[in-house]
Design a protein around this motif. Structure first.
Motif, mmCIF file in Angstrom:
data_model
loop_
_atom_site.group_PDB
_atom_site.id
_atom_site.type_symbol
_atom_site.label_atom_id
_atom_site.label_comp_id
_atom_site.label_asym_id
_atom_site.label_seq_id
_atom_site.Cartn_x
_atom_site.Cartn_y
_atom_site.Cartn_z
ATOM 1 N N UNK A 1 34.288 18.524 32.017
ATOM 2 C CA UNK A 1 35.705 18.846 31.999
ATOM 3 C C UNK A 1 36.103 19.551 33.301
ATOM 4 N N UNK A 2 37.296 19.175 33.826
ATOM 5 C CA UNK A 2 37.833 19.811 35.024
ATOM 6 C C UNK A 2 39.201 20.388 34.704
ATOM 7 N N UNK A 3 39.470 21.563 35.274
ATOM 8 C CA UNK A 3 40.718 22.254 34.978
ATOM 9 C C UNK A 3 41.402 22.646 36.278
ATOM 10 N N UNK A 4 42.724 22.536 36.303
ATOM 11 C CA UNK A 4 43.516 22.949 37.455
ATOM 12 C C UNK A 4 44.016 24.366 37.224
ATOM 13 N N UNK A 5 43.791 25.246 38.191
ATOM 14 C CA UNK A 5 44.278 26.621 38.131
ATOM 15 C C UNK A 5 45.325 26.815 39.218
ATOM 16 N N UNK A 6 46.521 27.160 38.810
ATOM 17 C CA UNK A 6 47.623 27.375 39.740
ATOM 18 C C UNK A 6 47.454 28.731 40.414
ATOM 19 N N UNK A 7 47.440 28.744 41.730
ATOM 20 C CA UNK A 7 47.236 29.964 42.507
ATOM 21 C C UNK A 7 48.488 30.373 43.276
ATOM 22 N N UNK A 8 49.643 29.826 42.878
ATOM 23 C CA UNK A 8 50.868 29.993 43.651
ATOM 24 C C UNK A 8 51.863 30.931 42.977
ATOM 25 N N UNK A 9 52.485 31.737 43.775
ATOM 26 C CA UNK A 9 53.550 32.622 43.333
ATOM 27 C C UNK A 9 54.840 31.819 43.186
ATOM 28 N N UNK A 10 55.604 32.071 42.126
ATOM 29 C CA UNK A 10 56.905 31.408 41.961
ATOM 30 C C UNK A 10 57.864 31.899 43.037
ATOM 31 N N UNK A 11 58.516 30.973 43.728
ATOM 32 C CA UNK A 11 59.481 31.327 44.774
ATOM 33 C C UNK A 11 60.826 31.620 44.116
ATOM 34 N N UNK A 12 61.338 32.818 44.329
ATOM 35 C CA UNK A 12 62.575 33.257 43.688
ATOM 36 C C UNK A 12 63.516 33.882 44.705
ATOM 37 N N UNK A 13 64.789 33.888 44.359
ATOM 38 C CA UNK A 13 65.785 34.552 45.189
ATOM 39 C C UNK A 13 65.439 36.039 45.334
ATOM 40 N N UNK A 14 65.463 36.527 46.565
ATOM 41 C CA UNK A 14 65.275 37.942 46.867
ATOM 42 C C UNK A 14 63.904 38.478 46.448
ATOM 43 N N UNK A 15 62.904 37.617 46.412
ATOM 44 C CA UNK A 15 61.553 38.055 46.069
ATOM 45 C C UNK A 15 60.973 38.915 47.193
ATOM 46 N N UNK A 16 59.972 39.750 46.916
ATOM 47 C CA UNK A 16 59.368 40.572 47.967
ATOM 48 C C UNK A 16 58.786 39.715 49.093
ATOM 49 N N UNK A 17 58.823 40.265 50.286
ATOM 50 C CA UNK A 17 58.247 39.585 51.443
ATOM 51 C C UNK A 17 57.577 40.631 52.334
ATOM 52 N N UNK A 18 56.890 40.153 53.371
ATOM 53 C CA UNK A 18 56.214 41.050 54.308
ATOM 54 C C UNK A 18 57.197 42.053 54.894
ATOM 55 N N UNK A 19 56.693 43.212 55.269
ATOM 56 C CA UNK A 19 57.552 44.300 55.733
ATOM 57 C C UNK A 19 58.424 43.920 56.931
ATOM 58 N N UNK A 20 58.000 42.924 57.726
ATOM 59 C CA UNK A 20 58.759 42.527 58.914
ATOM 60 C C UNK A 20 59.711 41.361 58.651
ATOM 61 N N UNK A 21 59.677 40.816 57.441
ATOM 62 C CA UNK A 21 60.373 39.553 57.182
ATOM 63 C C UNK A 21 61.510 39.708 56.171
ATOM 64 N N UNK A 22 62.526 38.859 56.336
ATOM 65 C CA UNK A 22 63.634 38.830 55.400
ATOM 66 C C UNK A 22 63.216 38.205 54.075
ATOM 67 N N UNK A 23 63.835 38.662 52.999
ATOM 68 C CA UNK A 23 63.610 38.043 51.700
ATOM 69 C C UNK A 23 64.376 36.719 51.637
ATOM 70 N N UNK A 24 63.925 35.787 50.803
ATOM 71 C CA UNK A 24 64.599 34.488 50.730
ATOM 72 C C UNK A 24 65.922 34.548 49.969
ATOM 73 N N UNK A 25 66.773 33.578 50.260
ATOM 74 C CA UNK A 25 68.032 33.401 49.537
ATOM 75 C C UNK A 25 67.987 32.028 48.868
ATOM 76 N N UNK A 26 68.057 32.003 47.558
ATOM 77 C CA UNK A 26 68.038 30.754 46.798
ATOM 78 C C UNK A 26 69.177 30.795 45.798
ATOM 79 N N UNK A 27 70.054 29.805 45.839
ATOM 80 C CA UNK A 27 71.186 29.774 44.936
ATOM 81 C C UNK A 27 71.548 28.331 44.617
ATOM 82 N N UNK A 28 72.374 28.145 43.602
ATOM 83 C CA UNK A 28 72.812 26.799 43.238
ATOM 84 C C UNK A 28 73.810 26.281 44.260
ATOM 85 N N UNK A 29 73.571 25.091 44.753
ATOM 86 C CA UNK A 29 74.473 24.437 45.705
ATOM 87 C C UNK A 29 75.512 23.610 44.947
ATOM 88 N N UNK A 30 75.041 22.686 44.136
ATOM 89 C CA UNK A 30 75.902 21.931 43.225
ATOM 90 C C UNK A 30 75.279 21.988 41.830
#
Length: 232
Positions: A1-30
């Motif tokens: 048996x083989x299993x997939x393990x997700x190692x990724x953080x969910x990308x969200x609006x205004x999520x934390x980022x590195x101290x030198x970097x801007x946080x992301x902006x994600x919103x509904x377009x249409x």
């Protein structure tokens, strides 16, 4: 048996980022509601849709650094071979390392023995438990451990050219030396940052890792959907 393990953080609006970097902006377009104005589809069966607007740096969330990130002459993410982002891997148990702690050569040697996999060109993922302890509080930006230059040289000596950590950086956020990044620049190494769920890989021995970037022209890095395939 083989299993997939997700190692990724969910990308969200205004999520934390590195101290030198801007946080992301994600919103509904249409939205499904607003797209009704296009009068698509057929009477009685309108075709509506949603699209999102995403504005973010190429070093947000679970991401990989291209060589260009810290080397003005290094390859950009679209120039790096895909083979660099996949391969045999092992996860080291370093959960004894505290916030703002230092991962040493001795730590790596002991973790290798515990993992039961001799590093020989492997991708090495470093589980310190940092993500579970801190995210999404501000400590996740300001308290990640350091992968020391000695530990990085230990990886290089064993042909490991890529590694991955849980926090926003392989260097401590409390200084501006960036010794680990500078050494990676000099040795032609790179890494993934902000991996999650690494605890699920402990004790699994060797597994397959995938952390493939988007093909941004001139990209200094890229978000990735990182995952591992393990044998259960």
């Amino acid at each position: 048996m083989r299993r997939i393990i997700d190692l990724s953080l969910t990308i969200e609006d205004n999520m934390p980022s590195h101290k030198l970097f801007q946080r992301p902006v994600i919103t509904t377009h249409l939205s499904h509601e607003s797209s009704k104005a296009f009068n698509l589809g057929v009477p009685g069966d309108a075709m509506t849709f949603q699209t999102n607007f995403i504005a973010m740096l190429d070093h947000v969330g679970t991401h990989v650094d291209a060589y260009r990130h810290v080397n003005p002459h290094g390859a950009t993410v679209d120039e790096m071979p895909l083979e660099r982002f996949v391969g045999k891997a092992v996860c080291f148990d370093l959960r004894h390392i505290p916030d703002l702690g230092e991962i040493t050569r001795s730590d790596m040697e002991m973790a290798e023995a515990k993992a039961g996999v001799k590093v020989d060109g492997h991708i090495v993922l470093l589980c310190t438990g940092f993500h579970k302890r801190t995210y999404p509080g501000l400590d996740c930006v300001w308290k990640n451990p350091l992968l020391t230059v000695e530990a990085t040289r230990w990886l290089h000596e064993r042909g490991s050219m890529m590694h991955g950590v849980e926090g926003p950086s392989t260097d401590k956020p409390t200084d501006n030396i960036f010794a680990q990044h500078r050494l990676c620049r000099d040795l032609g190494m790179s890494h993934w940052e902000w991996l999650v769920n690494l605890e699920e890989l402990l004790g699994k021995g060797e597994f397959e890792f995938f952390g493939v970037p988007l093909k941004f022209k001139g990209g200094s890095g890229s978000p990735v959907r990182a995952f591992a395939i393990v044998a259960d």
